[in-house]
Design a protein around this motif. Structure first.
Motif, PDB file in Angstrom:
ATOM      1  N   ILE A  30      -4.878 -10.311   0.487  1.00 18.49           N
ATOM      2  CA  ILE A  30      -5.899  -9.265   0.620  1.00 18.49           C
ATOM      3  C   ILE A  30      -6.477  -9.303   2.020  1.00 18.49           C
ATOM      4  CG2 ILE A  30      -8.078  -8.330  -0.240  1.00 18.49           C
ATOM      5  CD1 ILE A  30      -7.683  -9.854  -2.810  1.00 18.49           C
ATOM      6  N   VAL A  31      -6.653  -8.120   2.589  1.00 19.45           N
ATOM      7  CA  VAL A  31      -7.444  -7.964   3.807  1.00 19.45           C
ATOM      8  C   VAL A  31      -8.503  -6.915   3.499  1.00 19.45           C
ATOM      9  CG1 VAL A  31      -5.600  -8.679   5.374  1.00 19.45           C
ATOM     10  CG2 VAL A  31      -5.881  -6.250   4.824  1.00 19.45           C
ATOM     11  N   TRP A  32      -9.553  -6.886   4.314  1.00 20.04           N
ATOM     12  CA  TRP A  32     -10.721  -6.082   3.967  1.00 20.04           C
ATOM     13  C   TRP A  32     -10.976  -4.894   4.872  1.00 20.04           C
ATOM     14  CZ3 TRP A  32     -11.665  -7.339  -0.760  1.00 20.04           C
ATOM     15  CH2 TRP A  32     -11.393  -8.635  -1.191  1.00 20.04           C
ATOM     16  N   ASN A  33     -10.129  -4.674   5.864  1.00 18.65           N
ATOM     17  CA  ASN A  33     -10.315  -3.501   6.720  1.00 18.65           C
ATOM     18  C   ASN A  33      -9.005  -3.196   7.450  1.00 18.65           C
ATOM     19  OD1 ASN A  33     -10.272  -4.882   9.383  1.00 18.65           O
ATOM     20  ND2 ASN A  33     -12.180  -5.823   8.649  1.00 18.65           N
ATOM     21  N   PRO A  34      -8.907  -2.005   8.043  1.00 26.13           N
ATOM     22  CA  PRO A  34      -7.667  -1.607   8.718  1.00 26.13           C
ATOM     23  C   PRO A  34      -7.249  -2.522   9.869  1.00 26.13           C
ATOM     24  CG  PRO A  34      -8.970   0.330   8.224  1.00 26.13           C
ATOM     25  CD  PRO A  34      -9.836  -0.862   7.913  1.00 26.13           C
ATOM     26  N   MET A  35      -8.222  -3.060  10.621  1.00 22.84           N
ATOM     27  CA  MET A  35      -7.858  -3.951  11.726  1.00 22.84           C
ATOM     28  C   MET A  35      -7.191  -5.222  11.204  1.00 22.84           C
ATOM     29  SD  MET A  35      -8.498  -2.413  14.489  1.00 22.84           S
ATOM     30  CE  MET A  35      -8.298  -3.768  15.619  1.00 22.84           C
ATOM     31  N   GLN A  36      -7.733  -5.788  10.116  1.00 23.40           N
ATOM     32  CA  GLN A  36      -7.122  -6.974   9.514  1.00 23.40           C
ATOM     33  C   GLN A  36      -5.719  -6.649   8.997  1.00 23.40           C
ATOM     34  OE1 GLN A  36      -9.987  -8.141   6.522  1.00 23.40           O
ATOM     35  NE2 GLN A  36     -11.099  -9.459   7.939  1.00 23.40           N
ATOM     36  N   MET A  37      -5.521  -5.422   8.502  1.00 21.37           N
ATOM     37  CA  MET A  37      -4.204  -5.001   8.024  1.00 21.37           C
ATOM     38  C   MET A  37      -3.182  -5.073   9.151  1.00 21.37           C
ATOM     39  SD  MET A  37      -3.068  -1.270   6.494  1.00 21.37           S
ATOM     40  CE  MET A  37      -3.454  -0.410   8.021  1.00 21.37           C
ATOM     41  N   VAL A  38      -3.534  -4.537  10.299  1.00 22.33           N
ATOM     42  CA  VAL A  38      -2.605  -4.547  11.439  1.00 22.33           C
ATOM     43  C   VAL A  38      -2.313  -5.982  11.869  1.00 22.33           C
ATOM     44  CG1 VAL A  38      -2.269  -3.841  13.835  1.00 22.33           C
ATOM     45  CG2 VAL A  38      -3.308  -2.247  12.201  1.00 22.33           C
ATOM     46  N   GLU A  39      -3.355  -6.792  11.991  1.00 23.32           N
ATOM     47  CA  GLU A  39      -3.161  -8.187  12.397  1.00 23.32           C
ATOM     48  C   GLU A  39      -2.283  -8.945  11.403  1.00 23.32           C
ATOM     49  OE1 GLU A  39      -3.931  -9.579  15.313  1.00 23.32           O
ATOM     50  OE2 GLU A  39      -4.575  -7.553  15.836  1.00 23.32           O
ATOM     51  N   PHE A  40      -2.522  -8.743  10.114  1.00 23.98           N
ATOM     52  CA  PHE A  40      -1.716  -9.401   9.092  1.00 23.98           C
ATOM     53  C   PHE A  40      -0.250  -8.995   9.232  1.00 23.98           C
ATOM     54  CE2 PHE A  40       0.367  -9.802   5.031  1.00 23.98           C
ATOM     55  CZ  PHE A  40      -0.086 -11.011   4.536  1.00 23.98           C
ATOM     56  N   CYS A  41      -0.005  -7.703   9.411  1.00 18.63           N
ATOM     57  CA  CYS A  41       1.371  -7.194   9.473  1.00 18.63           C
ATOM     58  C   CYS A  41       2.098  -7.610  10.747  1.00 18.63           C
ATOM     59  CB  CYS A  41       1.373  -5.677   9.322  1.00 18.63           C
ATOM     60  SG  CYS A  41       0.945  -5.154   7.644  1.00 18.63           S
ATOM     61  N   ARG A  42       1.377  -7.980  11.774  1.00 16.35           N
ATOM     62  CA  ARG A  42       2.019  -8.498  12.983  1.00 16.35           C
ATOM     63  C   ARG A  42       2.572  -9.900  12.752  1.00 16.35           C
ATOM     64  NH1 ARG A  42      -2.469  -6.195  17.146  1.00 16.35           N
ATOM     65  NH2 ARG A  42      -1.536  -4.143  17.386  1.00 16.35           N
ATOM     66  N   GLN A  43       2.029 -10.598  11.739  1.00 16.40           N
ATOM     67  CA  GLN A  43       2.457 -11.963  11.456  1.00 16.40           C
ATOM     68  C   GLN A  43       3.297 -12.096  10.191  1.00 16.40           C
ATOM     69  OE1 GLN A  43      -0.950 -14.585  11.576  1.00 16.40           O
ATOM     70  NE2 GLN A  43      -1.911 -13.338  13.163  1.00 16.40           N
ATOM     71  N   HIS A  44       3.173 -11.142   9.275  1.00 13.73           N
ATOM     72  CA  HIS A  44       3.858 -11.211   7.985  1.00 13.73           C
ATOM     73  C   HIS A  44       4.476  -9.855   7.669  1.00 13.73           C
ATOM     74  CE1 HIS A  44       1.590 -14.927   7.358  1.00 13.73           C
ATOM     75  NE2 HIS A  44       0.509 -14.249   7.721  1.00 13.73           N
ATOM     76  N   ALA A  45       5.488  -9.857   6.810  1.00 14.11           N
ATOM     77  CA  ALA A  45       6.155  -8.607   6.443  1.00 14.11           C
ATOM     78  C   ALA A  45       6.062  -8.390   4.933  1.00 14.11           C
ATOM     79  CB  ALA A  45       7.614  -8.636   6.883  1.00 14.11           C
ATOM     80  N   PRO A  46       4.996  -7.712   4.474  1.00 14.54           N
ATOM     81  CA  PRO A  46       4.918  -7.424   3.037  1.00 14.54           C
ATOM     82  C   PRO A  46       5.993  -6.417   2.630  1.00 14.54           C
ATOM     83  CG  PRO A  46       3.137  -6.336   4.221  1.00 14.54           C
ATOM     84  CD  PRO A  46       3.863  -7.183   5.213  1.00 14.54           C
ATOM     85  N   ASP A  47       6.306  -6.407   1.342  1.00 15.67           N
ATOM     86  CA  ASP A  47       7.279  -5.447   0.816  1.00 15.67           C
ATOM     87  C   ASP A  47       6.618  -4.131   0.417  1.00 15.67           C
ATOM     88  OD1 ASP A  47       9.588  -7.255   0.877  1.00 15.67           O
ATOM     89  OD2 ASP A  47       8.493  -8.355  -0.672  1.00 15.67           O
ATOM     90  N   PHE A  48       5.330  -4.227   0.059  1.00 17.49           N
ATOM     91  CA  PHE A  48       4.540  -3.068  -0.353  1.00 17.49           C
ATOM     92  C   PHE A  48       3.130  -3.231   0.167  1.00 17.49           C
ATOM     93  CE2 PHE A  48       7.443  -3.970  -3.923  1.00 17.49           C
ATOM     94  CZ  PHE A  48       8.171  -2.786  -3.948  1.00 17.49           C
ATOM     95  N   MET A  49       2.431  -2.086   0.275  1.00 12.05           N
ATOM     96  CA  MET A  49       1.025  -2.145   0.635  1.00 12.05           C
ATOM     97  C   MET A  49       0.237  -1.221  -0.276  1.00 12.05           C
ATOM     98  SD  MET A  49       1.128  -2.417   4.763  1.00 12.05           S
ATOM     99  CE  MET A  49      -0.626  -2.453   4.895  1.00 12.05           C
ATOM    100  N   ILE A  50      -0.865  -1.754  -0.790  1.00 14.15           N
ATOM    101  CA  ILE A  50      -1.818  -0.958  -1.557  1.00 14.15           C
ATOM    102  C   ILE A  50      -3.031  -0.796  -0.653  1.00 14.15           C
ATOM    103  CG2 ILE A  50      -3.303  -0.885  -3.586  1.00 14.15           C
ATOM    104  CD1 ILE A  50      -1.224  -2.697  -4.980  1.00 14.15           C
ATOM    105  N   VAL A  51      -3.378   0.461  -0.367  1.00 12.62           N
ATOM    106  CA  VAL A  51      -4.399   0.732   0.644  1.00 12.62           C
ATOM    107  C   VAL A  51      -5.542   1.558   0.047  1.00 12.62           C
ATOM    108  CG1 VAL A  51      -4.832   1.799   2.884  1.00 12.62           C
ATOM    109  CG2 VAL A  51      -2.620   0.715   2.436  1.00 12.62           C
TER     110      VAL A  51
END
Length: 125
Positions: A30-51
């Motif tokens: 879980i991340v709590w805002n769009p900026m955290q989403m981008v940072e997370f995705c730069r380090q990890h590759a989820p298969d799906f995203m619930i936004v």
């Protein structure tokens, strides 16, 4: 095991979806805002995203473009949650390539079923 990133505006929503998906074998973060989403995705590759589409006023659309710009995530399925069902927000989600959008008050079942359906389809393909 499919990895799901949950981008939630409210703690209750994020934890509710994390628990429901975990019961069906999904690995979640879980991340709590769009900026955290981008940072997370730069380090990890989820298969799906619930936004949470209620984050639209917090830079959501530009953050989604940034995530789509990460080569391995260009075609990741996005699923939206909306508390208001605003036609403008749903139209922007459709234009941004969201697979489906769900009212957040309907609970986790429709989202879990949609993710399971895509997971099974990908496993067969």
């Amino acid at each position: 095991m499919n990895r799901v990133l949950i981008v939630a505006g409210e703690r209750n929503t994020g934890e509710r979806f994390q628990q429901a998906l975990g019961q069906f074998g999904f690995q979640t973060a879980i991340v709590w805002n769009p900026m955290q989403m981008v940072e997370f995705c730069r380090q990890h590759a989820p298969d799906f995203m619930i936004v949470d589409l209620d984050l639209a006023e917090h830079g959501l659309w530009s953050a989604l473009q940034a995530v789509r710009g990460i080569g391995t995530l260009a075609n990741i399925p996005f699923f939206g949650l909306s508390s208001t069902g605003s036609p403008q927000t749903l139209e922007k989600a459709k234009a941004a390539g969201f697979h489906s959008c769900f009212p957040s008050h309907e609970g986790t079942r429709p989202v879990v079923e949609a993710l399971q359906g895509i997971s099974e389809h990908q496993a067969v393909a």
